[in-house]
Design a protein around this motif. Structure first.
Motif, short mmCIF file in Angstrom:
data_model
loop_
_atom_site.label_atom_id
_atom_site.label_comp_id
_atom_site.label_asym_id
_atom_site.label_seq_id
_atom_site.Cartn_x
_atom_site.Cartn_y
_atom_site.Cartn_z
N HIS A 154 17.86 -3.06 5.47
CA HIS A 154 17.09 -4.15 5.97
C HIS A 154 15.90 -4.44 5.73
O HIS A 154 15.05 -5.30 6.17
N CYS A 155 15.28 -3.12 4.84
CA CYS A 155 13.94 -3.34 4.22
C CYS A 155 12.76 -2.97 4.98
O CYS A 155 11.74 -3.51 4.62
N GLY A 156 13.20 -2.29 6.22
CA GLY A 156 12.19 -1.69 6.94
C GLY A 156 11.22 -0.93 6.04
O GLY A 156 11.98 0.01 5.25
N TRP A 157 9.93 -0.70 6.31
CA TRP A 157 9.09 0.03 5.51
C TRP A 157 9.41 1.47 5.22
O TRP A 157 9.48 2.12 4.33
N ASN A 158 9.82 2.34 6.55
CA ASN A 158 10.03 3.45 6.44
C ASN A 158 11.43 3.65 5.57
O ASN A 158 11.51 4.56 4.92
N SER A 159 12.47 3.14 6.01
CA SER A 159 13.64 2.94 5.11
C SER A 159 13.52 2.81 3.72
O SER A 159 14.08 3.45 3.00
N THR A 160 12.66 1.78 3.53
CA THR A 160 12.27 1.57 1.84
C THR A 160 11.63 2.85 1.38
O THR A 160 12.15 3.21 0.17
N LEU A 161 10.80 3.50 1.96
CA LEU A 161 9.97 4.55 1.35
C LEU A 161 11.08 5.62 1.34
O LEU A 161 11.12 6.53 0.17
N GLU A 162 11.91 5.90 2.29
CA GLU A 162 12.73 6.91 2.07
C GLU A 162 13.92 6.65 0.87
O GLU A 162 13.95 7.75 0.11
N GLY A 163 14.17 5.53 0.92
CA GLY A 163 15.06 5.18 -0.46
C GLY A 163 14.33 5.50 -1.67
O GLY A 163 14.97 6.01 -2.64
N ILE A 164 13.04 5.09 -1.67
CA ILE A 164 12.35 5.36 -3.02
C ILE A 164 12.15 6.65 -3.45
O ILE A 164 12.40 7.11 -4.49
N CYS A 165 11.92 7.30 -2.19
CA CYS A 165 11.62 9.15 -2.69
C CYS A 165 12.98 9.73 -2.85
O CYS A 165 12.88 10.81 -3.46
N ARG A 166 14.12 9.03 -2.57
CA ARG A 166 15.48 9.62 -2.96
C ARG A 166 15.88 8.89 -4.25
O ARG A 166 16.95 9.42 -4.82
#
Length: 358
Positions: free
Chosen positions: A249-261
């Motif tokens: 859904h592109c929530g910012w925390n989820s976005t950062l989590e995906g980027i970091c992995r």
């Protein structure tokens, strides 16, 4: 009482912790000007119009602005508008992002004078990117974070049986809930794609006790699909060797989590600043493929299936994956010893010392 009033009374600096990206901060700081221009609150007939004058932000649809900005009748609108004005008076902002992810946005924020509202003299805000503000485990270099076998969730046990980088993880976060018809259509899109998937859902309100999934869906996709209704151990899922993509859904925390992995993404924004986050991922850093926009309404199985195959089965997906892995490497460097996050935190401490000694 406004926190700024307290800061002024005791002659101390006020710093704001901003949990969203720099692009959203630039938009929030520009909200008083958009209200003055008559662009906010949004006239529903003008949602497709573009805004060109938000400093550092590419042309943006009115419909893609953070949802609390849009409707004057919404309970959060006056609170959000007041916070946008008061943000101008702060000494600085600690942002949940890292410089290397949003350099042009951050550079522009640092060069823009704020505070010149209500007749007050403007000043430059101290802009300090100190994210991603995530648990340390997200920054390990390895592809998977281990967990004891006896403690592994059922969805992790299922992932253990899947080939490397083959599974699409589908999650809409802890707040958003899809309608039952949309969940059913999503399920059919996952089935139609022919790709492996882990679908994690918050159960919607269902007073009529309707089936969440089309008849026979779980049986037909058994082996290549797994459905989990409720909470899932997201860090362990995103870090699992079998996961090769992330529909979010592109929530910012989820976005950062995906980027970091290092996981390439499919974007399905729903609320808040998620539409801007999705545009950033798709257009700016090209580390995601769009499923839909925030105004698209009901999303068909065909559209869902096509986006999934583009990410997991087409050459386009390889390009997106490579771009995302570059962002992961930048994130790991930013939070490492001597990285930009450490330097910004040291600058923050130095600014506080300067205030104390003045």
């Amino acid at each position: 009482m406004c926190v700024q009033v307290v800061a002024n009374k005791f002659k101390i600096p006020r710093y704001v912790l901003f949990a969203s990206p720099a692009g959203a901060l630039a938009t929030m700081l520009h909200m008083p000007e958009l209200i003055k221009q008559g662009r906010l609150p949004i006239d529903p007939s003008k949602k497709e119009e573009l805004i060109y004058d938000i400093p550092g932000v590419p042309p943006t649809r009115l419909a893609d602005l953070p949802s609390p900005m849009q409707d004057a009748n919404a309970y959060e609108y006056p609170f959000y508008a007041r916070n946008c004005v008061e943000m101008h008076e702060a000494t600085g902002v600690l942002i949940n992002t890292f410089y290397e992810l949003e350099p042009s946005y951050i550079d522009t924020l640092r060069q823009t004078v704020y505070g010149n509202v209500n007749g007050k003299e403007g000043h430059l805000l101290s802009i300090l990117p100190v994210g991603p503000m995530l648990p340390k485990a997200y920054f390990t270099a390895g592809p998977e974070i281990s967990a004891n076998v006896e403690e592994r969730d059922l969805c992790l046990q299922w992932l253990d049986t899947q080939p490397e980088s083959s599974v699409l993880y589908v999650s809409f976060g802890s707040v958003a809930v899809l309608s039952i018809p949309q969940i059913q259509e999503l399920a059919m899109g996952l089935e139609m794609s022919g790709q492996r998937f882990l679908l994690v859902l918050r159960a919607p309100l269902n007073p009529e006790n309707l089936p969440l999934f089309p008849e026979g869906f779980e049986e037909r996709t058994k082996g290549r699909g797994f459905v989990h209704v409720g909470w899932a151990p997201q860090l362990l899922v995103l870090s699992h060797r079998a996961v090769g993509g992330y529909l979010t859904h592109c929530g910012w925390n989820s976005t950062l989590e995906g980027i970091c992995r290092g996981l390439p993404m499919l974007t399905w924004p729903i609320q808040a600043e998620q539409a801007m986050n999705a545009r950033f991922l798709v257009d700016d850093v090209k580390a995601a493929i769009e499923v839909c926009t925030v105004t698209d309404g009901f999303i068909s199985r065909e559209r869902i299936s096509t986006a999934i195959k583009r990410l997991l089965a087409d050459p386009e997906g390889v390009i997106v994956k490579n771009n995302m892995q570059k962002l992961r490497d930048l994130a790991l460097a930013a939070v490492g010893e001597g990285g930009s996050v450490q330097r910004n935190l040291e600058n923050f401490l130095q600014e506080l010392r300067s205030w104390k000694s003045s």
